[in-house]
Design a protein around this motif. Structure first.
Motif, PDB file in Angstrom:
ATOM      1  N   GLN A 123      56.733  48.796  24.578  1.00  0.00           N
ATOM      2  CA  GLN A 123      58.345  48.600  24.420  1.00  0.00           C
ATOM      3  C   GLN A 123      58.272  47.281  23.809  1.00  0.00           C
ATOM      4  O   GLN A 123      58.889  46.960  22.990  1.00  0.00           O
ATOM      5  CB  GLN A 123      58.918  49.346  25.369  1.00  0.00           C
ATOM      6  CG  GLN A 123      60.809  48.688  25.537  1.00  0.00           C
ATOM      7  CD  GLN A 123      61.434  48.681  25.778  1.00  0.00           C
ATOM      8  OE1 GLN A 123      61.010  49.496  26.504  1.00  0.00           O
ATOM      9  NE2 GLN A 123      63.007  48.908  25.724  1.00  0.00           N
TER      10      GLN A 123
ATOM     11  N   GLU B  17      62.091  41.322  27.582  1.00  0.00           N
ATOM     12  CA  GLU B  17      63.728  41.406  28.400  1.00  0.00           C
ATOM     13  C   GLU B  17      63.480  42.350  29.753  1.00  0.00           C
ATOM     14  O   GLU B  17      64.037  41.791  30.488  1.00  0.00           O
ATOM     15  CB  GLU B  17      64.922  42.041  27.524  1.00  0.00           C
ATOM     16  CG  GLU B  17      66.046  42.385  28.113  1.00  0.00           C
ATOM     17  CD  GLU B  17      67.126  42.480  27.097  1.00  0.00           C
ATOM     18  OE1 GLU B  17      68.155  42.628  27.500  1.00  0.00           O
ATOM     19  OE2 GLU B  17      67.069  42.941  26.362  1.00  0.00           O
ATOM     20  N   TYR B  18      62.517  43.456  29.493  1.00  0.00           N
ATOM     21  CA  TYR B  18      62.377  44.218  30.838  1.00  0.00           C
ATOM     22  C   TYR B  18      61.173  44.148  31.541  1.00  0.00           C
ATOM     23  O   TYR B  18      60.425  45.219  32.238  1.00  0.00           O
ATOM     24  CB  TYR B  18      62.731  45.680  30.264  1.00  0.00           C
ATOM     25  CG  TYR B  18      63.771  46.423  29.146  1.00  0.00           C
ATOM     26  CD1 TYR B  18      65.498  45.726  30.164  1.00  0.00           C
ATOM     27  CD2 TYR B  18      63.820  45.935  27.844  1.00  0.00           C
ATOM     28  CE1 TYR B  18      66.389  46.476  29.826  1.00  0.00           C
ATOM     29  CE2 TYR B  18      65.381  46.263  27.497  1.00  0.00           C
ATOM     30  CZ  TYR B  18      66.791  46.102  28.302  1.00  0.00           C
ATOM     31  OH  TYR B  18      67.984  46.020  27.594  1.00  0.00           O
TER      32      TYR B  18
ATOM     33  N   ILE C  52      56.319  50.772  29.219  1.00  0.00           N
ATOM     34  CA  ILE C  52      57.135  48.964  29.252  1.00  0.00           C
ATOM     35  C   ILE C  52      56.627  47.910  28.726  1.00  0.00           C
ATOM     36  O   ILE C  52      56.470  47.905  26.987  1.00  0.00           O
ATOM     37  CB  ILE C  52      57.145  48.530  30.698  1.00  0.00           C
ATOM     38  CG1 ILE C  52      58.240  49.018  31.220  1.00  0.00           C
ATOM     39  CG2 ILE C  52      58.100  46.880  30.338  1.00  0.00           C
ATOM     40  CD1 ILE C  52      59.734  49.700  30.478  1.00  0.00           C
TER      41      ILE C  52
END
Length: 206
Positions: A101, A109-110, A98
């Motif tokens: 990313q 966002e995540y 994550i």
């Protein structure tokens, strides 16, 4: 589940908090899995069931069975403790994908800040719990959890105001009556195939 087993091996007196907290954790995670399986697409549902069977039934069952043959209780506790420590490190290392990313997309966002903050706080508390009880199987992995939690929060603060790169906007104005809307540009933007027949069509893709 493995940490719960570790707590049971320590006994109710020494492992009470480990037993109670991880029992609640197992119940909550089981509820999450059930909700996910209810709403997941067919292929994803099948893949998830395979993972659950492989890890929660296969791997955990194998560990429980193999450690039951360890003679002395203290040796069994050490073996299970090492296994729990290894899996805890894997759990704390999982957010690396994550974080990668976030750096790549410049979007958080995540990776919500509240989750990173609570995980960091949890790692700190469990570290001191293990340290004060001289239980290094509990304390050691949470050092890594603390470091990764801090790194996640720093990344969040760095990229929280960054905007994802927007898709280009396409507008098709004043189409002839009963003509088919060209979709080549639209397909490139959203990856879908769609045609529509309308009079005076205006199509906007944002």
């Amino acid at each position: 589940m493995l940490t719960l087993y570790y707590g049971l091996l320590k006994g109710l007196h020494d492992g009470f908090l480990i037993i109670t907290i991880n029992s609640i954790g197992c119940a909550i995670e089981a509820f999450y899995l059930i909700v996910f399986l209810i709403y997941a697409p067919g292929k994803v549902r099948i893949y998830t069931i395979k993972l659950v069977v492989l890890f929660n039934v296969g791997a955990s069952g194998l560990i429980l069975l193999s450690t039951s043959f360890v003679g002395k209780a203290s040796q069994r506790l050490n073996v299970v403790g090492w296994i729990c420590a290894v899996f805890s490190v894997c759990v704390f290392a999982a957010p690396l994908s994550i974080m990668r990313q976030v750096i790549k997309t410049k979007s958080v966002e995540y990776m919500p800040f509240a989750l990173s903050f609570c995980l960091t706080l949890s790692a700190i508390m469990w570290f001191f719990y293990g340290l004060l009880l001289s239980d290094y199987f509990i304390a050691s992995p949470n050092i890594l959890g603390f470091l990764f939690g801090i790194a996640q929060m720093i990344l969040y603060l760095v990229f929280k105001n960054s905007k994802k790169e927007a898709l280009p906007e396409f507008k098709l104005h004043e189409m002839p009556p009963n003509d088919t809307v060209p979709t080549t540009a639209v397909q490139e933007a959203i990856g879908n195939t769609a045609t529509s027949e309308r009079n005076d069509v205006v199509v906007t893709v944002v």
